[in-house]
Design a protein around this motif. Structure first.
Motif, PDB file in Angstrom:
ATOM      1  N   ASP A  90      43.615  48.548  46.412  1.00  0.00           N
ATOM      2  CA  ASP A  90      44.791  48.477  45.560  1.00  0.00           C
ATOM      3  C   ASP A  90      45.991  49.013  46.335  1.00  0.00           C
ATOM      4  O   ASP A  90      46.019  50.170  46.735  1.00  0.00           O
ATOM      5  CB  ASP A  90      44.558  49.298  44.291  1.00  0.00           C
ATOM      6  N   THR A 119      42.052  43.620  39.577  1.00  0.00           N
ATOM      7  CA  THR A 119      40.986  42.826  40.187  1.00  0.00           C
ATOM      8  C   THR A 119      40.489  41.779  39.182  1.00  0.00           C
ATOM      9  O   THR A 119      40.894  41.767  38.020  1.00  0.00           O
ATOM     10  CB  THR A 119      39.806  43.718  40.607  1.00  0.00           C
ATOM     11  N   VAL A 173      37.001  40.122  45.019  1.00  0.00           N
ATOM     12  CA  VAL A 173      37.464  41.303  44.282  1.00  0.00           C
ATOM     13  C   VAL A 173      38.841  41.050  43.688  1.00  0.00           C
ATOM     14  O   VAL A 173      39.078  41.275  42.513  1.00  0.00           O
ATOM     15  CB  VAL A 173      37.467  42.550  45.193  1.00  0.00           C
ATOM     16  N   GLY A 174      39.753  40.596  44.534  1.00  0.00           N
ATOM     17  CA  GLY A 174      41.076  40.237  44.037  1.00  0.00           C
ATOM     18  C   GLY A 174      42.229  41.010  44.623  1.00  0.00           C
ATOM     19  O   GLY A 174      43.394  40.662  44.390  1.00  0.00           O
ATOM     20  N   TYR A 175      41.955  42.061  45.395  1.00  0.00           N
ATOM     21  CA  TYR A 175      43.051  42.852  45.954  1.00  0.00           C
ATOM     22  C   TYR A 175      43.920  42.041  46.918  1.00  0.00           C
ATOM     23  O   TYR A 175      45.078  42.373  47.148  1.00  0.00           O
ATOM     24  CB  TYR A 175      42.503  44.078  46.685  1.00  0.00           C
TER      25      TYR A 175
END
Length: 334
Positions: A148, A171, A261-263
């Protein structure tokens, strides 16, 4: 409709805020900002906007495009994000379809919802907003981020329905979402007043927003020029995969560069409004769909938006079940 009520309630404010749809102009592996001239680029993007999008984009894009997939026909800008895929337990991948925002006219072909706001989502403020300039470009986020970064503008929303906006998550959601998943990308709005771009495509801008669609702090002396707060909302129809959610509860979705995850979620922007159209809008008192039909911006029908396309410069399969993410042949076990 709460969106219409909000538009009418704010119509008397002194500055404009734009919210409009753009249908998909292309889905392919090109990235003229981060990987200019490379065909194909490293991962797949979903692109909206003007039809001058290509592997190398320089200068004023409004002089090169002949149509746009966006509501406002004077807007030949390009906006793009990484594509979302579902990863099956057998290791294969399938591209997640896009869907239109419920607040937009029916029939838009996937795409995104684009915002140019001036203060927050509920008022337009009263400070001077300077429109982006021809040749301006920027990115937000980075696919190399693995944690993050503290940017509140890069978020995921687990949709109960297309009107869901909260809570925003840093996320991917940790459970199946009844209405799909929305990705949100908010860009910084303070400009150094000098550079149309920078080597990292970000240093010429500065972010003072603490949370999405909230009033921004004052611009610092290093980046003193307040520009529109640009934001993308992209809705992904993940519902067809809900019954295939892994038994162990792990997230099965990945972005096209292999991020599960998406970060690393990120987005790109190249300015391409015709003439002084965006500045005229920022100086007007319209709000959202009240800015259309010449008040002050020219607009077009959904059919005209959907008819604008870009031929792919990359020949590869993007639909159906794939044994690896396009361009990520060595990442199949991620």
């Amino acid at each position: 409709m709460k969106w219409l009520a909000l538009s009418l309630a704010l119509a008397g404010h002194s500055q404009a805020a734009l919210r409009f749809g753009c249908s998909t102009v292309s889905i392919q592996r090109l990235d003229p900002l981060v990987e200019p001239g490379k065909i194909p680029s490293s991962h797949v993007h979903q692109i909206v906007g003007g039809n001058s999008f290509n592997a190398t984009m320089e200068g004023d894009r409004s002089e090169h495009a002949t149509c746009t997939t966006c509501t406002f026909s004077e807007n030949f800008s390009n906006y793009w994000t990484a594509v979302m895929f579902f990863k099956h337990s057998n290791g294969s991948y399938k591209r997640v379809p896009l869907m239109q925002n419920t607040a937009l006219p029916n029939g838009i072909n996937g795409g995104m919802t684009i915002y140019y706001t001036q203060q927050d989502f509920f008022s337009n403020g009263n400070q001077k907003i300077t429109a982006f300039k021809p040749g301006f470009r920027m990115t937000v986020g980075s696919p190399t981020n693995t944690g993050d970064q503290g940017n509140p503008g890069l978020r995921f929303v687990c949709l109960q329905n297309k009107g869901t906006r909260f809570p925003e998550l840093p996320t991917f959601p940790s459970q199946p979402c009844p209405g799909g998943i929305m990705t949100v990308h908010h860009f910084p709005a303070c400009w150094d007043g000098k550079n149309l771009d920078s080597p990292d495509h970000q240093s010429h801008m500065y972010n003072t927003v603490r949370e999405a669609f909230t009033p921004a702090g004052a611009c610092p002396a290093s980046h003193p020029v307040r520009m529109p707060q640009l934001a993308f909302e992209t809705l992904w129809d993940t519902t067809q995969f809900n019954s295939m959610w892994p038994a162990d509860g792990s997230n099965p979705f990945v972005l096209s560069y292999g991020d599960g995850v998406g970060y690393g979620t990120h987005a790109d922007y190249v300015f391409g409004w015709k003439g002084d159209a965006l500045q005229r809008a920022m100086d007007s008192n319209c709000m959202f769909n009240a800015c259309e039909n010449g008040n002050p911006l020219q607009s077009q029908s959904v059919q005209q938006m959907n008819a604008c396309t870009v031929k792919s410069q990359v020949t590869e399969e993007l639909d159906g079940w794939l044994d690896h993410l396009p361009g990520q042949e060595n990442m199949g076990n991620m």
